[in-house]
Write a protein that holds these residues in place. Sequence first.
Motif, PDB file in Angstrom:
ATOM      1  N   TYR A  12      -7.268 -46.654   6.611  1.00 51.48           N
ATOM      2  CA  TYR A  12      -8.187 -45.507   6.496  1.00 51.48           C
ATOM      3  C   TYR A  12      -7.924 -44.584   7.675  1.00 51.48           C
ATOM      4  O   TYR A  12      -7.713 -45.045   8.795  1.00 51.48           O
ATOM      5  CB  TYR A  12      -9.645 -45.982   6.485  1.00 51.48           C
ATOM      6  N   HIS A  13      -7.941 -43.304   7.419  1.00 47.79           N
ATOM      7  CA  HIS A  13      -7.614 -42.395   8.516  1.00 47.79           C
ATOM      8  C   HIS A  13      -8.184 -41.000   8.310  1.00 47.79           C
ATOM      9  O   HIS A  13      -8.513 -40.599   7.195  1.00 47.79           O
ATOM     10  CB  HIS A  13      -6.097 -42.324   8.738  1.00 47.79           C
ATOM     11  N   ARG A  14      -8.325 -40.305   9.420  1.00 43.05           N
ATOM     12  CA  ARG A  14      -8.644 -38.879   9.461  1.00 43.05           C
ATOM     13  C   ARG A  14      -7.615 -38.270  10.394  1.00 43.05           C
ATOM     14  O   ARG A  14      -7.453 -38.725  11.520  1.00 43.05           O
ATOM     15  CB  ARG A  14     -10.051 -38.635  10.021  1.00 43.05           C
TER      16      ARG A  14
ATOM     17  N   SER B 272      -2.771 -31.929   7.907  1.00 38.52           N
ATOM     18  CA  SER B 272      -3.139 -31.875   6.492  1.00 38.52           C
ATOM     19  C   SER B 272      -2.049 -32.550   5.678  1.00 38.52           C
ATOM     20  O   SER B 272      -0.869 -32.429   6.003  1.00 38.52           O
ATOM     21  CB  SER B 272      -3.273 -30.428   6.027  1.00 38.52           C
ATOM     22  N   GLU B 273      -2.462 -33.221   4.613  1.00 41.41           N
ATOM     23  CA  GLU B 273      -1.502 -33.986   3.819  1.00 41.41           C
ATOM     24  C   GLU B 273      -1.595 -33.584   2.352  1.00 41.41           C
ATOM     25  O   GLU B 273      -2.596 -33.841   1.699  1.00 41.41           O
ATOM     26  CB  GLU B 273      -1.789 -35.484   3.925  1.00 41.41           C
ATOM     27  N   PHE B 274      -0.539 -32.977   1.847  1.00 39.82           N
ATOM     28  CA  PHE B 274      -0.433 -32.686   0.414  1.00 39.82           C
ATOM     29  C   PHE B 274       0.562 -33.677  -0.162  1.00 39.82           C
ATOM     30  O   PHE B 274       1.721 -33.709   0.250  1.00 39.82           O
ATOM     31  CB  PHE B 274       0.045 -31.247   0.186  1.00 39.82           C
TER      32      PHE B 274
ATOM     33  N   SER C  92     -11.402 -37.493   5.671  1.00 41.51           N
ATOM     34  CA  SER C  92     -11.123 -38.925   5.710  1.00 41.51           C
ATOM     35  C   SER C  92     -10.651 -39.427   4.351  1.00 41.51           C
ATOM     36  O   SER C  92     -11.100 -38.958   3.311  1.00 41.51           O
ATOM     37  CB  SER C  92     -12.359 -39.689   6.166  1.00 41.51           C
ATOM     38  N   HIS C  93      -9.739 -40.367   4.381  1.00 42.84           N
ATOM     39  CA  HIS C  93      -9.214 -40.940   3.149  1.00 42.84           C
ATOM     40  C   HIS C  93      -8.532 -42.255   3.462  1.00 42.84           C
ATOM     41  O   HIS C  93      -8.510 -42.704   4.601  1.00 42.84           O
ATOM     42  CB  HIS C  93      -8.265 -39.970   2.450  1.00 42.84           C
ATOM     43  N   GLY C  94      -7.992 -42.875   2.439  1.00 46.72           N
ATOM     44  CA  GLY C  94      -7.337 -44.165   2.602  1.00 46.72           C
ATOM     45  C   GLY C  94      -7.362 -44.912   1.282  1.00 46.72           C
ATOM     46  O   GLY C  94      -7.660 -44.326   0.238  1.00 46.72           O
TER      47      GLY C  94
HETATM   48 FE   LIG Z   1      -3.119 -39.832   4.661  1.00 45.93          FE
END
Ligand SMILES: [Fe+2]
Length: 427
Positions: free
Chosen positions: A321-323, A327-329, A358-360
């Motif tokens: 999990y990360h922030r 930016s990630e496309f 946040s995502h993961g």
């Molecule tokens: Fe990511």
Amino acid sequence: MPVTKFETPEKYKYLNGFASFHESEAIEGALPIGANSPQKAPFGLYTEKLSGTAFTAPRHENLQSWLYRVLPSAAHSSFEPFTDVTTGNFGAKLNHIPNQLRWDPFDIDKEVDWIRGLKLAAGAGDPTMKSGLGIYIYAAGRDMDANTAMYSSDGEMLIVGQHGVLDIQTELGNILVRPNEIAVLPRGIKYRVTLPAGPVRGYILELYQGNFILPELGPIGSNCLANPRDFQIPQAKFDEDTSTTWSIVNKYNNELFVAKQGHTPFDVVAWHGKHPKDINYSILIAKHSFVHQYSGTAIADFVIFPPRWLVQEDTFRPPWYHRNTMSEFMGLVCGEYDAKAGKGFQAAGASLHNVMTSHGPDAATFEKASNAELKPHKVVDGNMAFMFESCLFLGVTEWGLKTCQKIQPEYNQESWSDLRPHFKRPE
Ligand SMILES: [Fe+2]
């Protein structure tokens, strides 16, 4: 499994070597010897220089090509607005929102050509300031109009093929882009896209500033993952037509203009330089570093997640999990991506996690990976995810948010609402 070169038809003869000096002549003797601009170029050709960097740029950054052609590019009518485009959204307003975003596979519109099939999905910055980037989805079903070529003044385009085959005739030669291949069209190069195998779809990153470069070698050293010889450059190939009217479409500050000329733009008989490049066969990463004191921080990184062995012991193998400040496309060319067990991230779809969003792994992936037996595991052939990563805030166009009708409104809920605490206070 060993990597093998894609078979390439005879029509596409390549030179190998990323950002290397190359020279190519379709007629022997067309390149002048010992001078770039002799009083008379061989065979009555005109000399034209195409520069990709300021002419004062230091030698290791300097990109320029000398072209020897039937007629110079300057021989054309005034540019007028290109009003024919009804579906393009170049320069569309960018909406900055912090939500996690994910898209279902984008549609292929069989009625449109390359020019009309380019849709700006996300971006940042401004071509007039040579800052930032644009992310496009391309989808087309027919060749570009006859006797029509395009070029972008705005930036260098990295094309990631997902479906179908692009036959790209450029001023410097022909390139072929198939699924799992990428290509770079340098700023200013004129090209024409035809579709020898029917409809096409894929992704584009247009870099408004600088040029794509190979990543630094890093701790694994000189035997790195992306080597210059993995990248191919077209060879000179020319037409001689000086009697047909051509339309030259220019993307200039995210607007389209068109000029007419009575000769083909594909009349370069010979060229030499370090400028043109087609990344037609690659294992990993092309990267643009912003400024060198920010080494490793990029306006745009291109990273792939190819077939590979996962062998880590005592490790949660999917991404944590990360922030990120980046930016990630992400897009998926084919197969599955190992951070998402659900079916929401599909080939020809995409996701965007912006600065500090946040995502993961989704809940199912977390459970599976936390309890998996850590045997060596092969991410098999047929899987290819990639990421355009940027240090900039990526805004999303109205097309991306609404018009394309591919946004998944339940992405956040489906992915992370089922996460439950596992915390147990020690006795
Ligand atoms: Fe990511």
